[in-house]
Structures are given as structure tokens and as C-alpha cells.
Design a protein around this motif. Structure first.
Motif, PDB file in Angstrom:
ATOM      1  N   HIS A 141      57.068  51.237  46.650  1.00 29.25           N
ATOM      2  CA  HIS A 141      56.982  50.258  45.889  1.00 29.25           C
ATOM      3  C   HIS A 141      54.906  50.562  45.841  1.00 29.25           C
ATOM      4  CE1 HIS A 141      57.022  45.971  43.902  1.00 29.25           C
ATOM      5  NE2 HIS A 141      55.919  46.364  43.672  1.00 29.25           N
ATOM      6  N   ASP A 143      51.354  50.648  43.850  1.00 32.88           N
ATOM      7  CA  ASP A 143      50.288  49.189  43.971  1.00 32.88           C
ATOM      8  C   ASP A 143      48.626  49.966  43.541  1.00 32.88           C
ATOM      9  OD1 ASP A 143      50.007  45.906  43.864  1.00 32.88           O
ATOM     10  OD2 ASP A 143      47.930  46.342  44.345  1.00 32.88           O
ATOM     11  N   VAL A 144      48.647  48.724  42.324  1.00 37.90           N
ATOM     12  CA  VAL A 144      47.061  50.098  42.261  1.00 37.90           C
ATOM     13  C   VAL A 144      45.686  49.350  42.783  1.00 37.90           C
ATOM     14  CG1 VAL A 144      44.972  49.904  40.486  1.00 37.90           C
ATOM     15  CG2 VAL A 144      47.466  50.779  39.771  1.00 37.90           C
ATOM     16  N   ASN A 145      44.919  49.833  44.238  1.00 32.67           N
ATOM     17  CA  ASN A 145      43.719  49.260  45.094  1.00 32.67           C
ATOM     18  C   ASN A 145      42.700  48.163  43.534  1.00 32.67           C
ATOM     19  OD1 ASN A 145      45.194  50.058  46.794  1.00 32.67           O
ATOM     20  ND2 ASN A 145      43.562  52.180  47.280  1.00 32.67           N
ATOM     21  N   ASN A 146      43.034  46.675  44.536  1.00 30.32           N
ATOM     22  CA  ASN A 146      42.070  46.378  43.590  1.00 30.32           C
ATOM     23  C   ASN A 146      42.082  46.215  41.876  1.00 30.32           C
ATOM     24  OD1 ASN A 146      39.441  44.279  43.438  1.00 30.32           O
ATOM     25  ND2 ASN A 146      38.151  45.803  44.006  1.00 30.32           N
ATOM     26  N   ALA A 147      42.614  45.787  41.707  1.00 25.02           N
ATOM     27  CA  ALA A 147      43.096  46.035  39.938  1.00 25.02           C
ATOM     28  C   ALA A 147      42.699  45.352  39.728  1.00 25.02           C
ATOM     29  CB  ALA A 147      44.901  46.355  39.829  1.00 25.02           C
ATOM     30  N   THR A 148      42.509  44.271  40.011  1.00 28.46           N
ATOM     31  CA  THR A 148      41.609  43.334  39.249  1.00 28.46           C
ATOM     32  C   THR A 148      40.456  42.751  39.655  1.00 28.46           C
ATOM     33  OG1 THR A 148      43.457  41.559  40.234  1.00 28.46           O
ATOM     34  CG2 THR A 148      41.734  40.055  39.883  1.00 28.46           C
ATOM     35  N   GLY A 149      39.460  43.185  40.291  1.00 32.64           N
ATOM     36  CA  GLY A 149      38.304  43.908  40.202  1.00 32.64           C
ATOM     37  C   GLY A 149      37.948  44.635  39.502  1.00 32.64           C
ATOM     38  N   VAL A 186      56.886  47.841  36.357  1.00 29.94           N
ATOM     39  CA  VAL A 186      57.280  46.905  36.674  1.00 29.94           C
ATOM     40  C   VAL A 186      56.638  46.064  36.172  1.00 29.94           C
ATOM     41  CG1 VAL A 186      59.149  47.495  37.965  1.00 29.94           C
ATOM     42  CG2 VAL A 186      57.068  46.333  39.105  1.00 29.94           C
ATOM     43  N   GLY A 187      55.410  45.725  35.847  1.00 30.38           N
ATOM     44  CA  GLY A 187      53.952  44.588  35.367  1.00 30.38           C
ATOM     45  C   GLY A 187      53.425  44.765  36.111  1.00 30.38           C
ATOM     46  N   GLY A 188      51.770  43.799  36.117  1.00 29.75           N
ATOM     47  CA  GLY A 188      50.783  43.573  36.607  1.00 29.75           C
ATOM     48  C   GLY A 188      50.018  45.454  36.524  1.00 29.75           C
ATOM     49  N   ASP A 189      49.865  45.628  38.275  1.00 26.83           N
ATOM     50  CA  ASP A 189      49.694  46.945  38.148  1.00 26.83           C
ATOM     51  C   ASP A 189      51.231  47.262  39.345  1.00 26.83           C
ATOM     52  OD1 ASP A 189      49.693  45.367  40.798  1.00 26.83           O
ATOM     53  OD2 ASP A 189      46.869  46.147  40.906  1.00 26.83           O
ATOM     54  N   ASN A 190      51.724  47.156  39.467  1.00 28.61           N
ATOM     55  CA  ASN A 190      52.899  47.522  40.565  1.00 28.61           C
ATOM     56  C   ASN A 190      53.591  49.286  39.018  1.00 28.61           C
ATOM     57  OD1 ASN A 190      53.560  45.628  42.039  1.00 28.61           O
ATOM     58  ND2 ASN A 190      51.684  45.345  40.426  1.00 28.61           N
ATOM     59  N   LYS A 219      47.826  52.367  46.627  1.00 27.86           N
ATOM     60  CA  LYS A 219      49.055  52.096  47.578  1.00 27.86           C
ATOM     61  C   LYS A 219      50.315  52.198  47.069  1.00 27.86           C
ATOM     62  CE  LYS A 219      47.237  47.522  47.875  1.00 27.86           C
ATOM     63  NZ  LYS A 219      46.054  47.859  46.645  1.00 27.86           N
ATOM     64  N   LYS A 236      58.416  46.213  49.993  1.00 29.70           N
ATOM     65  CA  LYS A 236      57.309  45.032  49.201  1.00 29.70           C
ATOM     66  C   LYS A 236      56.377  44.689  50.842  1.00 29.70           C
ATOM     67  CE  LYS A 236      59.035  42.968  45.316  1.00 29.70           C
ATOM     68  NZ  LYS A 236      58.098  41.480  44.959  1.00 29.70           N
ATOM     69  N   ARG A 243      47.758  46.723  52.652  1.00 28.55           N
ATOM     70  CA  ARG A 243      46.620  45.250  52.657  1.00 28.55           C
ATOM     71  C   ARG A 243      46.001  44.862  54.073  1.00 28.55           C
ATOM     72  NH1 ARG A 243      50.359  43.137  48.247  1.00 28.55           N
ATOM     73  NH2 ARG A 243      49.170  44.112  46.273  1.00 28.55           N
TER      74      ARG A 243
HETATM   75  N1  LIG Z   1      56.573  42.696  39.369  1.00 31.74           N
HETATM   76  C1  LIG Z   1      55.859  42.744  40.267  1.00 31.74           C
HETATM   77  N2  LIG Z   1      53.918  42.240  39.975  1.00 31.74           N
HETATM   78  C2  LIG Z   1      53.090  42.590  40.659  1.00 31.74           C
HETATM   79  C3  LIG Z   1      53.500  41.949  42.067  1.00 31.74           C
HETATM   80  N3  LIG Z   1      52.153  42.182  42.779  1.00 31.74           N
HETATM   81  C4  LIG Z   1      51.373  41.611  42.339  1.00 31.74           C
HETATM   82  N4  LIG Z   1      52.181  41.571  40.822  1.00 31.74           N
HETATM   83  C5  LIG Z   1      51.279  41.782  39.000  1.00 31.74           C
HETATM   84  O1  LIG Z   1      50.302  42.287  39.798  1.00 31.74           O
HETATM   85  C6  LIG Z   1      48.458  41.567  39.337  1.00 31.74           C
HETATM   86  C7  LIG Z   1      47.686  42.010  40.164  1.00 31.74           C
HETATM   87  O2  LIG Z   1      48.084  41.898  41.475  1.00 31.74           O
HETATM   88  P1  LIG Z   1      47.502  42.519  42.861  1.00 31.74           P
HETATM   89  O3  LIG Z   1      47.781  44.444  43.120  1.00 31.74           O
HETATM   90  O4  LIG Z   1      47.950  42.069  43.828  1.00 31.74           O
HETATM   91  O5  LIG Z   1      45.983  42.302  43.102  1.00 31.74           O
HETATM   92  P2  LIG Z   1      44.764  43.239  43.029  1.00 31.74           P
HETATM   93  O6  LIG Z   1      43.670  43.066  42.188  1.00 31.74           O
HETATM   94  O7  LIG Z   1      45.364  45.025  42.546  1.00 31.74           O
HETATM   95  O8  LIG Z   1      44.875  43.260  44.437  1.00 31.74           O
HETATM   96  P3  LIG Z   1      45.090  44.520  45.698  1.00 31.74           P
HETATM   97  O9  LIG Z   1      46.528  45.073  45.448  1.00 31.74           O
HETATM   98  O10 LIG Z   1      45.391  43.961  46.300  1.00 31.74           O
HETATM   99  O11 LIG Z   1      44.063  45.404  46.220  1.00 31.74           O
HETATM  100  C8  LIG Z   1      49.027  40.474  39.803  1.00 31.74           C
HETATM  101  O12 LIG Z   1      48.337  39.376  38.839  1.00 31.74           O
HETATM  102  C9  LIG Z   1      50.102  40.394  38.957  1.00 31.74           C
HETATM  103  O13 LIG Z   1      50.606  40.517  37.617  1.00 31.74           O
HETATM  104  C10 LIG Z   1      54.340  42.641  41.886  1.00 31.74           C
HETATM  105  O14 LIG Z   1      55.131  42.494  43.647  1.00 31.74           O
HETATM  106  N5  LIG Z   1      55.759  42.562  41.456  1.00 31.74           N
END
Ligand SMILES: Nc1nc2c(ncn2[C@@H]2O[C@H](COP(=O)(O)OP(=O)(O)OP(=O)(O)O)[C@@H](O)[C@H]2O)c(=O)[nH]1
Length: 253
Positions: A141, A143-149, A186-190, A219, A236, A243
Motif C-alpha cells: 500500500h 501513499d504520497v508523503n504529506n499530500a495534503t500539505g 485507489v483514490g486520494g493519494d493511494n 512511503k 495498511k 507514519r
Molecule cells: N482509498 C484510500 N484512500 C485513502 C486512504 N488513506 C487516505 N486516503 C485518502 O488520501 C488522502 C490523503 O490522506 P493521507 O495520506 O492520510 O494524508 P497526507 O497528507 O498524505 O499525510 P501522510 O500520508 O501522513 O504523509 C485522504 O484525504 C483520503 O482521501 C486509504 O487507506 N485508502
């Protein structure tokens, strides 16, 4: 050693249907495709499988533990509820790409995706219960680091989308070419990758490759188990440990 069972889901003769008797409203096609994905996600998910939407007219599922009868029930349920039918090809192999190749061949041998007479095909090889182990499915799984910021709170949604998609495009190609693995947004930054047997340095290389090529920081948490669902949950939990520890790669193998 991984042993992945992959099911290719293909809507039968969908291209012609979308323009018969004349082009159907795009909003209706979008609603149909997303509802079909939602239903398949639940139908396979209830049996511990994972479904990924890829192009929506084709979808790819990881189905370790699911029998041919379970597949037949899903096929029937869709035919009863939708104006279209689906064909299912199933393959098993050491790598997800080879398993998908076998699943694909089953459908291609039965005829074209746009052949009116090729309907509700259900063919393929299933993992025998006696062959199954707790190492069969490896899921990563990402995930983009700090996608929000970095993106969501700074850029407009389209420019954020470009950044995330660039990271995804680079990762999916790399994992396909270097490791015969299948990665899906799969949505968001995942991104969830269905992997072959890959070790820690290889995951570190993948993260470094995406960072140096397109500047997107990832990560990844990795899990392994008998089914997609259990491996995915382990991944997950491993991602949560990334984190907590501030590290790029955590393997729960
Ligand atoms: N499909 C899916 N989407 C997720 C999941 N976790 C987070 N998201 C989405 O990804 C967005 C970003 O969330 P995070 O990855 O937690 O936030 P971030 O700002 O990247 O912070 P860090 O990952 O802690 O660096 C969220 O708003 C969700 O839309 C998950 O497990 N599955």
C-alpha cells in the motif's frame, strides 16, 4: 513465494452496446460503470477478494480462495441486475502479471470482447485448497508523503491530480517492468500494488525511482497473507507504522 489468483472481469460486447441504437448519454454510462464497480467490489470483497477498476469496462480482481462456484454466483447476480453481462477469466501464477496473462488468454481464446456471441464466459484455473499458504498474496500500500500539505492545501484540484497521477504512472510502470507486479490507483493519494515476492531493498528502489524521476515522495506498507483482504489489511497496518516511525518502507512479512 507468492501464488496469486487473478480474475479478469470484462463487460461483454460493451463498445457496441454504448452506441446501440444510438450513442447513450455519457452520464448514464458513467453511472452504470461506477455502480458496477461498487457492486463487484462488495461481491468479491465479501469473499475476501479485491477488485481494481483499471478501465471500468475491464476490471482486475485478486481472488485467492474463491471457487468457480463463487465466480458463477457473482456473474449471475450481475446479469440479473444490469443491462450488460460480464465474462470472467481466471489464472494462477507465481507473479500477478503472469496470472493476469493466463486469465486474459482464457477470454481471448473464447472470442473478441466485441463479439456478440461471446457472453458470460467463465473459464480458468483456480488455486487448489491444498496448495494454498499464508504467503500467497503480497500487497503493498503506497501513499504520497504529506499530500495534503504539499498539494491539496496549496494547488487547485486539477494540478494536484496531475502530481498524484504522475507518481502513479511512474510507479505502475516500474513495478510492472522490474517486478511483474500490478499497481492500481485507489483514490486520494493511494496506490495498491499486488506484488510478486519482493524484498525490502526492492521497495526502497521503487520509492527512490519515483522520487528521482517525477519528484513525488512515497512511503509503503507491505503485507502478506492467504487472501487479498488479509494481505491488504496487513499492508495498511504496516503503512501506519511508516507514519509512526517516519520511515519509507515497513514490511509485515
Ligand atoms: N482509498 C484510500 N484512500 C485513502 C486512504 N488513506 C487516505 N486516503 C485518502 O488520501 C488522502 C490523503 O490522506 P493521507 O495520506 O492520510 O494524508 P497526507 O497528507 O498524505 O499525510 P501522510 O500520508 O501522513 O504523509 C485522504 O484525504 C483520503 O482521501 C486509504 O487507506 N485508502
Amino acid at each position: 513465494m507468492t501464488n496469486t489468483q487473478v480474475t479478469l472481469i470484462q463487460i461483454d460486447n460493451y463498445g457496441p452496446w454504448t452506441v446501440t441504437p444510438e450513442p447513450r448519454r455519457e452520464v448514464d454510462l458513467q453511472a452504470l460503470q461506477s455502480r458496477l464497480y461498487a457492486d463487484l467490489s462488495q461481491l468479491f470483497g465479501n469473499r475476501n477478494g479485491y477488485v481494481f477498476f483499471s478501465r471500468f469496462d475491464n476490471m482486475i480482481a485478486v481472488t485467492n480462495g474463491m471457487t468457480i462456484d463463487a465466480h458463477a454466483l457473482i456473474q449471475e447476480s450481475i446479469a440479473n441486475r444490469y443491462p450488460v453481462t460480464i465474462s470472467l477469466g481466471i489464472g494462477v501464477d507465481r507473479t500477478p502479471v503472469d496470472a493476469l496473462g493466463q486469465a486474459t488468454s482464457r477470454l481471448q481464446e473464447a472470442g473478441s470482447a466485441q463479439d456478440r456471441t461471446r457472453q458470460e464466459i467463465l473459464r480458468g484455473e483456480m488455486l487448489d485448497e491444498s496448495q494454498r499458504t499464508d504467503e500467497d498474496v503480497q500487497i503493498a500500500h503506497f501513499d504520497v508523503n504529506n499530500a495534503t500539505g504539499e498539494y491539496t492545501d496549496r494547488l487547485n484540484e486539477f494540478d494536484t491530480f496531475i502530481q498524484i497521477e504522475q507518481g502513479y504512472a511512474e510507479l505502475m510502470r516500474y513495478m510492472r517492468m522490474a517486478h511483474d507486479s500490478l499497481s492500481f490507483f485507489v483514490g486520494g493519494d493511494n496506490v495498491i500494488a499486488v506484488c510478486s515476492t519482493i524484498d525490502r531493498p526492492a521497495y526502497e528502489d521503487a520509492v527512490e525511482h519515483v522520487r528521482s524521476t517525477v519528484g513525488v515522495d512515497l512511503k509503503v506498507g507491505v503485507g502478506r497473507d492467504r487472501t487479498a483482504q488479509d494481505a491488504g489489511m496487513a499492508a495498511k497496518r504496516a503503512l501506519e507504522r511508516c507514519r509512526e516511525k517516519g520511515t519509507a518502507v515497513v514490511l509485515d512479512l
